[in-house]
Scaffold this motif. Structure first.
Motif: not given
Lengths: 500, 500, 500, 500
Positions: B341, B356, D341, B353, B338, C330
């Motif tokens: 990502l 996450s 993904l 983000n 994560t 994510k």
């Protein structure tokens, strides 16, 4: 295609200035029988890396270790004639990867196969010294780390620096080109295009520095089956110095200690940094793709005259290279999980990490591919400054909401954020209607606010009305970042180039 | 449980020596309403980290940033009275996380909620200076990096060093304890138990050094909505210096450049190194679990007198702690994907983000849990030296096959490896039959080999017959590694302790 | 907040219609002492799932297994008095999670602790039947699968169907709303907004069906320490039927065979499908976020009147919910790696999977959170049809390039794709200059093409000139997909609602 | 190596019974210039899969789609002469992958290159029908799904069933071979070796069933650039039926709806199940490796007479194949992240998934490799039944602790678990001392227990004393599982083979 001869970098060798390991051009040709896209499709684009990462290179570098051992045995006066070292070297150079594979088919052991192939080419006197006392992983781990280190230093880092130079040139040229800054994909505050590129410059610069440092930390090992140097301890005075000397011949430091295999962390860290680089380029690509959206259209990927954008939609000019770069990021993230799983090996080692680490060099290949793609895409980048300005103006002076509310608050307004927020919503609701208006207009007709407006400085009024004025220290900081990394990484100075 | 007061580490603060942010003991109590095992089950074991990683701490550290901003505004002579700074600090300290959450419920914005809560507690004169000109992520990113940095430095690294000391004590004590080395899970060559532990010492030492270095590289940012310092540039002489000073107050360096958010790489690297540490401990755990197998039985996890091994099988004593440690490694590997990502954020930032990255501090919690578990397990480790020796002898002098074939080759035998390999197979086939024999016997009845045997030195003969003699430089290298890391990390010297 | 009593779903129980396991409302309150965001921040939004996934629920459902065992022992005439079953049930219900944790602290074994707590509350006669012959994982694995199955069926799937209904309503309403289709983020060919939403309808529908099917395949086990039913075989006539009956009482099928633990694949498949659902919603979110970009502006997330978009930029209205949904994708992807690692357990089982599987229920929590967020975001979605049309027209009749070149080719033009491609490039280069033109104009002044134009039908000419006509079967297929899934999943029919 | 001709499976073709796409044997030869180990090292072992997964196959199957389109256009009476279809088919068959790559180099578009190559080989009349109206991804996605489906059905599933047969044969033969069951790696309760293998049989059987089902759900698409069938709707009566018919010609169903690309979930599910299979085999491998440990030694991987175990340690016989199988599991887990993904593609599609999905067929290759390796390893598995029995007896009658304490409790002892636990600890402490004793002895000298012992049945006494008697229903359940999967998957019956 005519085969040309490429000489492996001799700098790896400490005793003799050159070696005869050669790689033919045919190595780079496509092999459409392959499953893996790197081999089937892309290897022609990364051909200078193939002498480090191909299966052929893998075996060639293992042979190198056998030569390095012989050299050191001469140095230790175990081998008493230099001609024996020469014999072993010649046999190692003459041994093809195909031979080794055929012998492995016969006996079922890869390193014993390599030794057998070399032994078959030397005198009886020399035979015993071929891989004398070395366990398989003395050769395998050391040669893998040596070739990956060399590939990173000789090919990948130089290409990363070219990419940095390309980024810096854009950041420097566009340091004060106004562009709308976007957060949540929405217009936020103005920035400059150079400032945006300088973000990537800075992140990538940090990654390159880390990658270089971590590459220097890669270790080999030459200490026998469980790392105790048991055999060498019987016959060599200082087995630890012996290990250090052999590894130095292929450009590697020795570890303080190892089992049958080297500790995995130094290599994992290199791969982790590779993922980080892919992530920075992935972010650049994501940005560029979005700036190329039809409705935004601030950047475009240059396009060949004969290039076909779509097999049916003739009008299409797509951000193909940036899409590839973001795609490689996705590809590489998944690949990192496996090396992390390789961090455990039962006791002095189990072999479950053998097949699972074999694809690691593919990661170097994909990395180089994305670096080269990014450099190429930047080279043909079309920047549409008028469109950047036009887009910036879409949001009008609503952008001035931030300096307005902060100025009002500064001038003593007790509830500036809320007052301005309500006016902003009023403007957004009025859009497309006959009541279309600006923030500045609304402020100037609000009796409660006029006293504050009257106390504003001319500069404050200007910034509130004209978003292009509200770019802060973006130009300065963009240039600062460029200069910092030019010095830090010893890059060519685009200023000089531009001024000349 | 009576609530006790814990003071947040004041070293973070540059202007004033202390702050009144307090955390109650009740924070550490279990909350069995939780889903996450860290919160429901384990947090009592890592309570000293909670003041850095809990949600309450998250908000408290955001409030800290608002105070740091006020302090710097006083330093910049924007705020002209120190009493205003004091007011803001007092209000920040008095603001509870619950209040902030309630306000967020009302207005739907977390940082505005925090500002509102603090503003409500200060004079009208002070209100404007609460978070003056700061965008949300000036506070969020900076406070997150500040608290994670502090937690790593103040809690995790010290505990890692305690674990190192525990490992070194064992490696040092057992530096010459003979143990069979195992590759492919099979007997290979002898080693020493201390040498095996020293492998972990060396890998973990490298990780601790890296973690410390990477933690120092964590950055905050204080440059407004798109990183251009647009507002501050209007009102502050040097916005870059301003940013540096604010961040210095919470122990962070400023980045060369940032968007709305800090570049993700420094934090990703810290998390990557955390995974590496979990991997080293996972490898230690894998080894220890296997050494505890009923049939191997060389190590045992000490067991409480009242502890129940199984709810039905009364005889069980399981390697529970080592299983937990290997389990945490599996748990953490998944968690790394994560943050990787999170390395892409669209342009000046998108918010994908946010959620996450919220669980990232859990990774610190699980790391500390595994470090403490490993230290505890080592403290009660039972080492069965006689069993190590007994196991070593199972394979008999077959272990001598390596020195035998190498010695034969050294003495000129043209095909030593193959000859010895065949005798080894003969022995293995004879096992359990009346023809049971040893390698040394077979060698001594082979007329072709006797001439070579006659030329062997006494030491060579000894090593070939007695595997315990074939441990090479294992003891020396085990001690060397211990000494190296004691100096490198400034650890207590177990030699002194042992000698005393 | 006043505590209310919630009764666990009684449908799980086959023998008696109700049970007294209750969960208090306080379970759902925030606990800001938590590290994990699900517990600290979000659990109030998914409170109906907490009775299945909290740590308290974990223990309650283990106690349920002990009651189910007692019931079956009565059925098997081992327990001869129903009052003993009642005693055990009452004791199980009265046992709190806190008690069990305290007992575990004392004896170091979780399931023995649970048994002790229940035993302490029953008569001596009943004590022996509390968990009689069950190994820990008979209770742990079975109760975990039972509660996760129940949570998915009772809460998650119903909420997924509500989300489907919301998606279908939009797809149905907008089935013929023209919108530009975009590939490579660039204008491609026209489509309809309903057709785009129908893509998500179709993908999500498939996932829901799979999730329902896979949930039914979850298995428990009740076969003792290594799966051989060794004890029960001594005392129960048909241990396999016995296992099936116990598990049926908590709604689970029995496996054909198991070790100490159930085979991991059924649960892994459920988690894999959860990731797939998160991916579909992530794709919806990615699309919605991009359609909300300032420059595209075709959709907007509705916004509360008092909601603050940014703490400084007052004009911002961000796609917050969609960002959260993509963020959860994510977050969840990373979480899948750990369950995959749990697919290996050494022989009859090692415990390394214990801690690494404890967070699995968090994945259910995050899934429900994203499902609810998506439903909420769709409920307040603002669709800007005029803006969709306006954007569609940006590319003008270049969109007609596809039907034009295909028609030309159809009419016999030998090189239609190339001819039209060149004209498209000509138009793109002329943009923003005085030479601005259309494809249709260029075609009609090209003497070589006029003969083909003359042979075109009126419909062909229309489609080439007006992109809105070139939407193919999008409307029809959008409606078809809606109807298919309404029937397949038994959803409410939006057509009826709309017509009414 | 002489090139032989292999004919692609004609069952894919509905209209004509055969096609002339041929693959030469040279495709399977090693290419040591490759980086990827599958291509460089392993492809010779999976050669029958190469006609589905190689880059050459990729292009060949794209050409197949162009032929399928032409056939359907004939069926739709657009193409009016069958000879045109024949021409296109002949041209498609004659087109080499190399040609297509060369043309792509020239024009920069892969599918347009393929069309150009085929067009260059047909009459002017036929040219227009080559890929008429198809967008690139109509060909790419459909052909990829078609070839992967065919490869799974024709090669992988049959090999999986051979592996099942090999496992079932062992499980059946060893259904009552006593072996110690191990949990936490420690002795737990007895089991049988066949029962242990039957676990794998059952898990793998479930995976094969799932894989077969999921493979049938793979979809193609033939609906144009954004899935609206815009062009075909102008010229074909029922574009949806048209799409279904074309796809049926390559063995695929049509989706209910698609964008430019097919929805990713069906393919992701196939890859997820591949990971699950790798996990089951990884667990088998983990078990087998541990059973081969020197100290356990219950199973051995058979070894070639000439095979070299170690390049220095001549005595080694390592579990190489099982190590490879567990390694492939680690390799494949990482690979799954990337397809996950790929579940997001912006709006009607972005191309970031192009390069990141190109390696997907490698996963099929690695899967087949691990399936073949496992089958081979089972074929040469040496099972050491005496050693299994000897190991079982190490723990002595401590194993009887479970039936003892349960029997005592059953007979009314109030604290049976604790009493037996203490005796078990007493025995463990006495080991290796002169006080060595057994559980049965200790029970029989404990006055408080004798009354209970006296009430035990003969069978109870037997089971408590002799662990081999305590295997429960293991034999029965092992056979049941075998029979179940033989019927379910239509496997050969080993019973018949054994009885014959």
């Amino acid at each position: 295609m005519k085969d040309e001869v490429i000489i492996l970098d001799p700098k790896q060798w400490t005793v003799r200035p050159a070696n005869e390991i050669v790689i033919l051009d045919s190595e780079f040709a496509r092999d459409l029988n392959c499953v893996g896209p790197l081999d089937a499709r892309y290897r022609i684009k990364i051909k200078e890396l193939m002498v480090y990462i191909s299966e052929r290179a893998r075996i060639k570098w293992q042979a190198k270790m056998i030569v390095a051992l012989a050299e050191e045995l001469f140095h230790e006066s175990k081998i008493t004639k230099w001609s024996i070292v020469e014999e072993i070297r010649a046999a190692a150079d003459a041994t093809t990867a195909e031979e080794v594979y055929d012998e492995e088919d016969r006996i079922g052991h890869d390193i014993q196969a390599l030794k057998n192939c070399i032994r078959a080419k030397v005198s009886d006197e020399a035979k015993v010294w071929v891989g004398w006392g070395a366990t398989s992983y003395d050769l395998i781990d050391s040669s893998n780390m040596a070739r990956c280190k060399a590939g990173i230093k000789e090919v990948i880092v130089p290409d990363l620096k070219k990419l940095m130079a390309a980024l810096i040139e854009i950041a420097w040229n566009e340091y004060d080109t106004p562009q709308m800054g976007r957060t949540h994909l929405m217009h936020a505050l103005p920035t400059t295009f150079g400032f945006e590129i300088a973000q990537i410059v800075n992140r990538l610069g940090g990654c390159i520095q880390k990658l270089e440092g971590l590459t220097e930390e890669l270790e080999g090992k030459f200490s026998g089956a469980v790392g105790t140097s048991s055999w060498y301890q019987l016959v060599i005075e200082d087995p630890f110095a012996f290990e250090q000397n052999i590894l130095a011949r292929v450009g590697l430091p020795a570890p303080l200690i190892s089992t049958q295999i080297v500790g995995p962390e130094p290599w994992i860290r290199v791969l982790q940094e590779i993922i980080n680089i892919a992530g920075v380029l992935g972010n650049l690509a994501r940005n560029m793709r979005n700036l190329q959206r039809t409705e935004i259209n601030e950047c475009r990927e240059g396009f060949g005259k004969k290039q076909v954008g779509s097999s049916t939609m003739v009008q299409k000019r797509n951000p193909l290279t940036w899409e590839q770069i973001e795609g490689i990021w996705k590809l590489l993230i998944g690949r990192l999980v496996t090396p992390l799983l390789n961090s455990i090996s039962d006791l002095d080692r189990d072999l479950t990490n053998s097949i699972s680490s074999r694809p690691d060099p593919e990661m170097l290949g994909y990395l180089l591919l994305t670096v080269k793609s990014a450099t190429r895409a930047l080279g043909k980048l079309e920047i549409d400054r008028p469109q950047m300005l036009a887009n910036l103006k879409i949001t009008g002076d609503l952008v001035g909401g931030e300096p307005l509310q902060l100025t009002l608050a500064f001038l003593g307004h007790p509830d500036a954020h809320e007052v301005v927020r309500q006016k902003a919503m009023q403007i957004q609701e009025a859009r497309g209607t006959s009541k279309k208006t600006t923030l500045w207009e609304l402020i100037n007709i609000d009796r409660k606010l006029i006293p504050y407006v009257n106390r504003m400085t001319a500069e404050q009024k200007l910034v509130i009305q004209d978003p292009v004025k509200y770019i802060g220290i973006a130009p300065k900081r963009a240039k600062f970042v460029c200069q910092y990394w030019i010095e830090e990484l010893g890059l060519p100075n685009p200023v000089a180039a531009i001024q000349a």
